[in-house]
Enzyme design. Structure first.
Site, mmCIF file in Angstrom:
data_model
loop_
_atom_site.group_PDB
_atom_site.id
_atom_site.type_symbol
_atom_site.label_atom_id
_atom_site.label_comp_id
_atom_site.label_asym_id
_atom_site.label_seq_id
_atom_site.Cartn_x
_atom_site.Cartn_y
_atom_site.Cartn_z
ATOM 1 N N SER A 65 0.800 -1.221 0.000
ATOM 2 C CA SER A 65 0.000 0.000 0.000
ATOM 3 C C SER A 65 0.835 1.274 0.000
ATOM 4 O O SER A 65 1.563 1.539 -0.943
ATOM 5 C CB SER A 65 -0.941 -0.042 1.208
ATOM 6 O OG SER A 65 -1.813 1.039 1.211
ATOM 7 N N GLU A 371 -12.259 6.269 6.545
ATOM 8 C CA GLU A 371 -11.283 6.722 7.526
ATOM 9 C C GLU A 371 -10.808 8.094 7.069
ATOM 10 O O GLU A 371 -10.877 8.422 5.875
ATOM 11 C CB GLU A 371 -10.101 5.748 7.602
ATOM 12 C CG GLU A 371 -10.479 4.417 8.224
ATOM 13 C CD GLU A 371 -9.268 3.578 8.586
ATOM 14 O OE1 GLU A 371 -9.050 3.378 9.787
ATOM 15 O OE2 GLU A 371 -8.553 3.125 7.683
ATOM 16 N N ALA A 372 -10.308 8.882 8.007
ATOM 17 C CA ALA A 372 -9.831 10.225 7.649
ATOM 18 C C ALA A 372 -8.739 10.163 6.590
ATOM 19 O O ALA A 372 -8.577 11.082 5.784
ATOM 20 C CB ALA A 372 -9.330 10.943 8.892
ATOM 21 N N PRO A 500 -3.032 2.681 21.727
ATOM 22 C CA PRO A 500 -1.747 2.042 21.461
ATOM 23 C C PRO A 500 -1.593 1.741 19.971
ATOM 24 O O PRO A 500 -2.575 1.419 19.292
ATOM 25 C CB PRO A 500 -1.820 0.745 22.271
ATOM 26 C CG PRO A 500 -3.279 0.459 22.413
ATOM 27 C CD PRO A 500 -3.984 1.773 22.395
#
Length: 545
Positions: A65, A371-372, A500
């Site tokens: 990616s 997603e942002a 996390p």
């Protein structure tokens, strides 16, 4: 058993470095390419078993990616084009980390645990991105599949979403589309052309779009697709892989993180631009205004544009279907406020990671998730698709309702419902802007993002942090969330959360507030709280200068 002898013989050609341990994460395995040969072989084995178990075609995608070019990775694709189930993620990790001498034993354990019938035929689709290492690594996958006497079909160079699409087409007996690259181009381009017929007299300027291909597979496939679009979109392609390095100073991740245009692209004021990531499953839009200021339109802005248009069409069609927007804790507070307060849409928050958003979106008639970072798509339930389709053929409804239903049907065909897809999302955004007669500046002005800041704090062990409420609140260590709550109270329109990392011993900090200075200060103060409560390593975080 002769079958396992073949596995042993092949596995010698793909030996595992002793002691190397890798985890199957949200996006599969991902690390430096020279550590992946044995992983690829073993994922070929696992894909063959998954295919036998599900009696359907399984996909294996070789890609990393948005990672640098020297990295690579692999992920498995389940029968409907979705990510592989959590139980099989566990099998993947076990198989990947089995030492050479216990590989066959681990394989037999998985076969027994999952009651896999080895006599069942298997079918595996394989795709790869443009990384130099992808050629040999995809061959290792093929070796894994063939060592279990299973059938592999190598599609060669593909975007990740294209392989998800092919797998779904094959397993739905081609009801979803034709399982070829041409089938993908034809389905999407036809839907796009049908939609743009409803756009008011578009000029060549309005059809023009600058695309940053991240020097990756998306650029290659965009070139192939252009003739199918019949000049309804005029793409000026940059970072097409002919000169630059994959994801280097370009691509969606670079633009989102750096908040500036990619290298290798010359922008005029007000020009629409978008960037893909390395495997073309993310997209972000941006422009510069007349004063030269950079404006980013990320996943939140994309979700807002699409969901508000869907609601508009459903109202016109007289359809009572629920549109919900699924976000993560990273979604900008302004987008959530606008969707809930102004548009009266349902908004749900899911844990970070596409698989969590995808599952949450499946709970609604129409689920829009982004997603942002620009990874997302739209999911339509079977019931919603059925009701929309009924309206398109109902002789008793008026023209306005029928027209809205036809637009909705074309939107369904334009969406890659298996996974986030930069090309599909780009065409969807272009169609909505065209139909509404909106400029990129008007889209950006729907709401203004609250200033925000993201930081990382190194800790001795990230597992000391435990969260709840879709990662928005910390339940451990004791006292940390109380400290965050007190800090947040000091600033206007503020919020902050910590979570996390999934891969390294760091804690991620997110803060937003009404001004940049306030967001920066809040992020720093929360970082110090994390350092104190969660076992920070090294120097205490310093404030911004």
């Amino acid at each position: 058993m002769a079958q396992f002898e073949k596995v042993s013989q092949y596995s010698v050609q793909h030996p595992k470095p002793t002691g190397l341990v890798l985890q199957y994460g949200t996006a599969g395995f991902r690390t430096h390419a020279n550590q992946l040969d044995h992983i690829m072989f073993r994922m070929g084995l696992l894909a063959a078993l998954r295919s036998k178990k599900t009696k359907s075609t399984i996909g294996v995608m070789v890609t990393a990616s948005h990672n640098p070019e020297e990295d690579n990775g692999v992920k498995l694709i389940d029968p409907m084009g979705e990510m592989v189930t959590p139980a099989w993620e566990g099998h993947a990790t076990r198989l990947a980390n089995a030492e050479q001498e216990s590989l066959v034993m681990t394989l037999k354990d998985i076969i027994e645990m999952e009651a896999v019938d080895l006599s069942q035929n298997a079918s595996v689709f394989i795709g790869k991105d443009t990384r130099p290492s992808s050629e040999t690594l995809s061959q290792a996958v093929l070796d894994g599949v063939s060592s279990l006497d299973s059938h592999a079909y190598d599609y060669g160079l593909l975007t990740t979403p294209q392989l998800h699409f092919m797998v779904c087409c094959k397993n739905t007996q081609f009801r979803y589309g034709t399982a070829t690259v041409e089938g993908y181009y034809e389905k999407l381009s036809q839907a796009f052309i049908q939609l743009t017929k409803h756009a008011p007299n578009r000029t060549d300027d309005q059809k023009h779009l600058l695309v940053d291909g991240a020097n990756g597979i998306g650029a290659l496939k965009m070139r192939e697709m252009e003739p199918f679009l019949q000049k309804e979109l005029k793409i000026s392609l940059h970072n097409d892989g002919s000169q630059g390095k994959l994801n280097f100073l370009c691509g969606a991740d670079y633009v989102k993180v750096q908040q500036k245009p990619p290298e290798g692209i010359k922008m005029n004021a007000g020009e629409r631009c978008c960037s893909f990531d390395g495997d073309a499953d993310r997209i972000v839009y941006y422009f510069i205004n007349s004063a030269g200021q950079f404006h980013l339109l990320d996943g939140d802005k994309i979700a807002t544009l699409i969901s508000t248009y869907l609601k508009e069409l459903l109202t016109q069609a007289g359809l009572d279907l629920q549109v919900a927007v699924v976000q993560t804790a990273y979604a900008n507070g302004s987008s959530t406020h606008y969707l809930v307060e102004t548009m009266k849409l349902t908004v749900q928050c899911a844990k970070t990671g596409v698989k969590h958003l995808h599952h949450a979106a499946q709970e609604f008639d129409i689920g829009v998730y982004f997603e942002a970072n620009g990874h997302g798509t739209i999911l339509f339930s079977k019931a919603a698709e059925g009701r929309i389709q009924q309206l398109t053929v109902d002789p008793n409804i008026n023209d306005e309702k029928k027209s809205a239903a036809v637009l909705l049907e074309n939107l369904i065909n334009l969406c890659n419902q298996t996974v986030g897809d930069a090309i599909s999302d780009m065409l969807l955004i272009e169609a909505v802007l065209a139909i509404r007669g909106m400029t990129v500046q008007q889209w950006d002005a729907i709401y203004s993002d609250l200033p925000n800041r993201q930081l990382k704090v190194k800790v001795a062990d990230r597992r000391v942090i435990e969260t709840t409420d879709a990662e928005r609140r910390a339940v451990r260590p004791a006292g940390l969330q109380d400290a965050i709550d007190e800090l947040v109270k000091k600033y206007q329109k503020s919020r902050a959360f910590v979570r996390p990392s999934g891969t390294e011993d760091v804690v991620r900090v997110y803060a937003e507030a009404d001004t940049k200075e306030a967001a920066d200060t809040l992020a720093h103060e929360v970082s110090v709280a994390v350092y104190k409560f969660a076992g920070g390593v090294g120097e205490e975080p310093k404030p911004f200068l």
